[in-house]
Motif scaffolding. Structure first.
Motif, PDB file in Angstrom:
ATOM      1  N   PHE A  40      -6.884   3.322   2.554  1.00  0.00           N
ATOM      2  CA  PHE A  40      -5.436   2.253   0.989  1.00  0.00           C
ATOM      3  C   PHE A  40      -6.122   3.156  -0.055  1.00  0.00           C
ATOM      4  O   PHE A  40      -6.263   3.482  -0.999  1.00  0.00           O
ATOM      5  CB  PHE A  40      -4.638   1.256   1.309  1.00  0.00           C
ATOM      6  CG  PHE A  40      -4.151   1.388  -0.170  1.00  0.00           C
ATOM      7  CD1 PHE A  40      -3.617   1.857  -1.111  1.00  0.00           C
ATOM      8  CD2 PHE A  40      -4.836   0.249  -1.138  1.00  0.00           C
ATOM      9  CE1 PHE A  40      -2.986   1.758  -2.451  1.00  0.00           C
ATOM     10  CE2 PHE A  40      -4.248  -0.148  -2.502  1.00  0.00           C
ATOM     11  CZ  PHE A  40      -3.229   0.845  -3.119  1.00  0.00           C
ATOM     12  N   ALA A  41      -7.127   2.142  -0.044  1.00  0.00           N
ATOM     13  CA  ALA A  41      -8.480   2.039  -1.498  1.00  0.00           C
ATOM     14  C   ALA A  41      -8.714   3.377  -2.193  1.00  0.00           C
ATOM     15  O   ALA A  41      -8.758   4.079  -2.963  1.00  0.00           O
ATOM     16  CB  ALA A  41      -9.713   0.919  -1.596  1.00  0.00           C
ATOM     17  N   LEU A  42      -9.438   4.334  -0.691  1.00  0.00           N
ATOM     18  CA  LEU A  42      -9.892   5.560  -0.804  1.00  0.00           C
ATOM     19  C   LEU A  42      -8.811   6.837  -1.460  1.00  0.00           C
ATOM     20  O   LEU A  42      -8.867   7.477  -2.221  1.00  0.00           O
ATOM     21  CB  LEU A  42     -10.395   5.839   0.851  1.00  0.00           C
ATOM     22  CG  LEU A  42     -11.604   7.011   0.824  1.00  0.00           C
ATOM     23  CD1 LEU A  42     -12.650   6.747  -0.228  1.00  0.00           C
ATOM     24  CD2 LEU A  42     -11.598   6.930   1.811  1.00  0.00           C
ATOM     25  N   TYR A  84       1.051  -1.065   0.415  1.00  0.00           N
ATOM     26  CA  TYR A  84       0.037  -0.303   0.330  1.00  0.00           C
ATOM     27  C   TYR A  84       0.868   1.360   0.689  1.00  0.00           C
ATOM     28  O   TYR A  84       0.156   2.515  -0.497  1.00  0.00           O
ATOM     29  CB  TYR A  84      -1.437   0.405   1.480  1.00  0.00           C
ATOM     30  CG  TYR A  84      -1.574  -0.911   1.035  1.00  0.00           C
ATOM     31  CD1 TYR A  84      -2.018  -1.560  -0.073  1.00  0.00           C
ATOM     32  CD2 TYR A  84      -2.525  -1.308   2.575  1.00  0.00           C
ATOM     33  CE1 TYR A  84      -3.065  -2.783  -0.007  1.00  0.00           C
ATOM     34  CE2 TYR A  84      -3.548  -2.257   2.510  1.00  0.00           C
ATOM     35  CZ  TYR A  84      -3.508  -2.959   1.284  1.00  0.00           C
ATOM     36  OH  TYR A  84      -4.932  -4.236   1.659  1.00  0.00           O
ATOM     37  N   LEU A 129     -15.111   2.898  -5.948  1.00  0.00           N
ATOM     38  CA  LEU A 129     -13.456   3.094  -5.837  1.00  0.00           C
ATOM     39  C   LEU A 129     -12.973   2.396  -7.496  1.00  0.00           C
ATOM     40  O   LEU A 129     -12.082   2.798  -7.708  1.00  0.00           O
ATOM     41  CB  LEU A 129     -12.648   3.036  -4.639  1.00  0.00           C
ATOM     42  CG  LEU A 129     -12.549   3.516  -3.429  1.00  0.00           C
ATOM     43  CD1 LEU A 129     -12.235   2.737  -2.925  1.00  0.00           C
ATOM     44  CD2 LEU A 129     -12.552   4.652  -3.761  1.00  0.00           C
ATOM     45  N   LEU A 130     -13.337   1.633  -7.856  1.00  0.00           N
ATOM     46  CA  LEU A 130     -12.607   1.155  -8.795  1.00  0.00           C
ATOM     47  C   LEU A 130     -13.223   1.258 -10.487  1.00  0.00           C
ATOM     48  O   LEU A 130     -13.078   0.984 -11.378  1.00  0.00           O
ATOM     49  CB  LEU A 130     -12.559  -1.037  -8.461  1.00  0.00           C
ATOM     50  CG  LEU A 130     -12.371  -1.774  -7.929  1.00  0.00           C
ATOM     51  CD1 LEU A 130     -12.748  -3.186  -7.712  1.00  0.00           C
ATOM     52  CD2 LEU A 130     -10.607  -2.372  -8.170  1.00  0.00           C
ATOM     53  N   HIS A 180      -5.905   5.855  -2.700  1.00  0.00           N
ATOM     54  CA  HIS A 180      -5.580   5.490  -4.504  1.00  0.00           C
ATOM     55  C   HIS A 180      -6.442   6.466  -5.315  1.00  0.00           C
ATOM     56  O   HIS A 180      -5.643   6.807  -6.309  1.00  0.00           O
ATOM     57  CB  HIS A 180      -5.887   4.198  -4.312  1.00  0.00           C
ATOM     58  CG  HIS A 180      -4.456   3.244  -5.760  1.00  0.00           C
ATOM     59  ND1 HIS A 180      -4.978   3.230  -6.588  1.00  0.00           N
ATOM     60  CD2 HIS A 180      -3.184   3.274  -5.816  1.00  0.00           C
ATOM     61  CE1 HIS A 180      -4.348   2.561  -7.388  1.00  0.00           C
ATOM     62  NE2 HIS A 180      -3.225   2.676  -7.240  1.00  0.00           N
ATOM     63  N   LEU A 205     -18.520   0.805  -1.832  1.00  0.00           N
ATOM     64  CA  LEU A 205     -17.409   1.860  -1.444  1.00  0.00           C
ATOM     65  C   LEU A 205     -16.251   1.106  -2.368  1.00  0.00           C
ATOM     66  O   LEU A 205     -15.931   2.329  -3.558  1.00  0.00           O
ATOM     67  CB  LEU A 205     -16.757   1.805   0.213  1.00  0.00           C
ATOM     68  CG  LEU A 205     -15.471   3.011  -0.592  1.00  0.00           C
ATOM     69  CD1 LEU A 205     -15.997   4.159  -0.920  1.00  0.00           C
ATOM     70  CD2 LEU A 205     -14.830   3.307   1.200  1.00  0.00           C
ATOM     71  N   PHE A 206     -16.252  -0.393  -2.522  1.00  0.00           N
ATOM     72  CA  PHE A 206     -15.323  -0.717  -3.008  1.00  0.00           C
ATOM     73  C   PHE A 206     -15.175  -0.793  -4.876  1.00  0.00           C
ATOM     74  O   PHE A 206     -14.338  -0.068  -5.412  1.00  0.00           O
ATOM     75  CB  PHE A 206     -14.442  -1.892  -2.869  1.00  0.00           C
ATOM     76  CG  PHE A 206     -13.794  -2.070  -1.445  1.00  0.00           C
ATOM     77  CD1 PHE A 206     -12.847  -1.579  -1.078  1.00  0.00           C
ATOM     78  CD2 PHE A 206     -14.624  -3.579  -0.797  1.00  0.00           C
ATOM     79  CE1 PHE A 206     -11.926  -1.739  -0.646  1.00  0.00           C
ATOM     80  CE2 PHE A 206     -13.431  -3.519   0.447  1.00  0.00           C
ATOM     81  CZ  PHE A 206     -12.634  -2.689  -0.108  1.00  0.00           C
ATOM     82  N   THR A 246      -4.766   0.916   6.169  1.00  0.00           N
ATOM     83  CA  THR A 246      -5.745   0.265   5.947  1.00  0.00           C
ATOM     84  C   THR A 246      -6.065  -0.162   4.768  1.00  0.00           C
ATOM     85  O   THR A 246      -6.251   0.209   4.075  1.00  0.00           O
ATOM     86  CB  THR A 246      -7.133   0.284   6.736  1.00  0.00           C
ATOM     87  OG1 THR A 246      -8.342   1.140   6.497  1.00  0.00           O
ATOM     88  CG2 THR A 246      -6.873   0.471   8.698  1.00  0.00           C
ATOM     89  N   ASP A 247      -7.008  -1.222   4.747  1.00  0.00           N
ATOM     90  CA  ASP A 247      -7.175  -1.695   3.297  1.00  0.00           C
ATOM     91  C   ASP A 247      -8.114  -0.332   2.942  1.00  0.00           C
ATOM     92  O   ASP A 247      -7.666  -0.086   1.695  1.00  0.00           O
ATOM     93  CB  ASP A 247      -7.952  -2.650   3.050  1.00  0.00           C
ATOM     94  CG  ASP A 247      -7.211  -4.781   3.554  1.00  0.00           C
ATOM     95  OD1 ASP A 247      -5.804  -3.950   3.789  1.00  0.00           O
ATOM     96  OD2 ASP A 247      -8.486  -5.209   4.392  1.00  0.00           O
TER      97      ASP A 247
END
Lengths: 116, 239
Positions: B117-119, B91, B183-184, B121, B179-180, B113-114
């Protein structure tokens, strides 16, 4: 026993923190050395692995905690609505909010009128 | 998405808090159940809250209390929980190009956190350099507080809460996949990325359904990355 337990907690906390922080220090130094601050300096596998981790987390989070036809259908419906609202609005919060609401309403009605 | 950022440009901390709101939906119910399970495994309220504050990594915390309760040797408990958390190593480097020269970033990495990180990124590249640290502070602090607060709630009053609001505990965790997904979604604009991320999602889902919860994320991500290379090289050769 208590001391061993606390030593374990501290070791896990410290180890987890170092795994979060040290790779950042390594990459920042690498970027500094090359006097660059762009993703082009990063190895390709790293730029792919990041989004791939997010996709993997998405995949695992799709599995409902209590699996049934209802929860899977609600998940599919919630995901479709979330994607639709995102396509329309291109924002973060609203698609998530409406997606959760649709998921919740589906579960609620499925429990009121179960299909057996 | 860019528009939403421009509206709050003067208050990056608030934007961070707002962006992390959907995370609360995912964190609080899971944290409540961690609080409950930790207490049932024989830990005290204070110990439970301190584990969430210091370790702050969901899956590994569940494994930790379960292994300790089952009487596993402590060295094995430490090794297994650290192995689960090893995914975090990718990350930081992914976010490094967007980080400014502030020593605070190092301290803030406790909150990587996972989901943060996703947010980050997605969000950090959209913000200007000065705003990034404030945004990250807001988002990661809210997520951390939600996790610690949820744990405390679960440890102190979890049983009662779940009894009174059973539907809420089932519904709120859907905020995480939603949310994922959001983000994707912007990444699905090229064939190679759509294929890589689509396959990774599916593989992770299948691996977890087979019962390998902890292996699902790293294994699927590795296969996805390999797939990206294969597709990329094939495109080169066919030219």
């Amino acid at each position: 026993m208590i001391n061993t337990l606390w030593l374990a907690i501290i070791a896990i906390a410290l180890g987890t923190y170092l795994m979060r922080a040290l790779p950042l220090v390594w990459m920042t130094r690498k970027l500094d050395k090359n006097k660059s601050n762009t993703t082009e300096e990063m190895p390709i596998w790293l730029t792919v692995l990041g989004p791939a981790m997010i996709a993997a987390m998405f995949g695992t989070s799709l599995i409902p905690s209590s699996q049934s036809i209802t929860t899977w259908l609600a998940t599919a419906l919630g995901a479709l609505v979330t994607a639709g609202i995102w396509y329309w609005k291109r924002s973060l919060g609203l698609p998530v909010l409406i997606g959760v609401m649709i998921y919740g309403i589906s579960i609620y009605f499925a429990r009121l009128y179960p299909i057996y | 998405m860019t528009q939403a950022i421009q509206t709050h440009q003067s208050q990056p901390l608030l934007t961070g808090l707002k962006d992390a709101l959907p995370l609360m939906g995912g964190y609080i119910p899971v944290a409540i159940s961690f609080g409950l399970i930790s207490l049932q495994s024989g830990f005290s309220v204070l110990e439970t809250i301190l584990i969430s504050t210091l370790v702050y990594a969901g899956a590994s915390q569940f494994l930790f209390v379960a292994m300790v309760a089952s009487g596993a040797p402590m060295w094995l408990v430490v090794v297994m929980t650290l192995l689960i958390n090893a995914r975090h190593v990718v990350y930081g480097p992914n976010l490094a190009p967007y980080m400014t020269k502030s020593p605070w970033w190092l301290a803030l990495m406790h909150g990587l956190t996972d989901q943060i990180f996703a947010l980050a990124h997605t969000r950090l590249p959209q913000l200007n350099e000065k705003q990034r640290i404030c945004w990250f502070t807001g988002a990661s602090l809210l997520a951390w507080m939600s996790w610690v607060g949820g744990t405390a709630l679960g440890a102190i009053a979890g049983g009662e809460l779940i009894n009174q609001w059973p539907l809420l505990a089932d519904v709120l965790p859907f905020a995480l996949p939603a949310l994922f997904l959001v983000l994707l979604a912007p990444k699905f604009n090229t064939k190679i990325w759509a294929l890589t991320l689509g396959c990774t999602t599916l593989i992770a889902l299948i691996i977890k359904l087979q019962g390998f919860s902890n292996a699902a994320i790293p294994v699927a991500a590795l296969i996805g990355t390999l797939l990206f290379y294969v597709v990329k090289n094939q495109a080169k050769w066919s030219k």
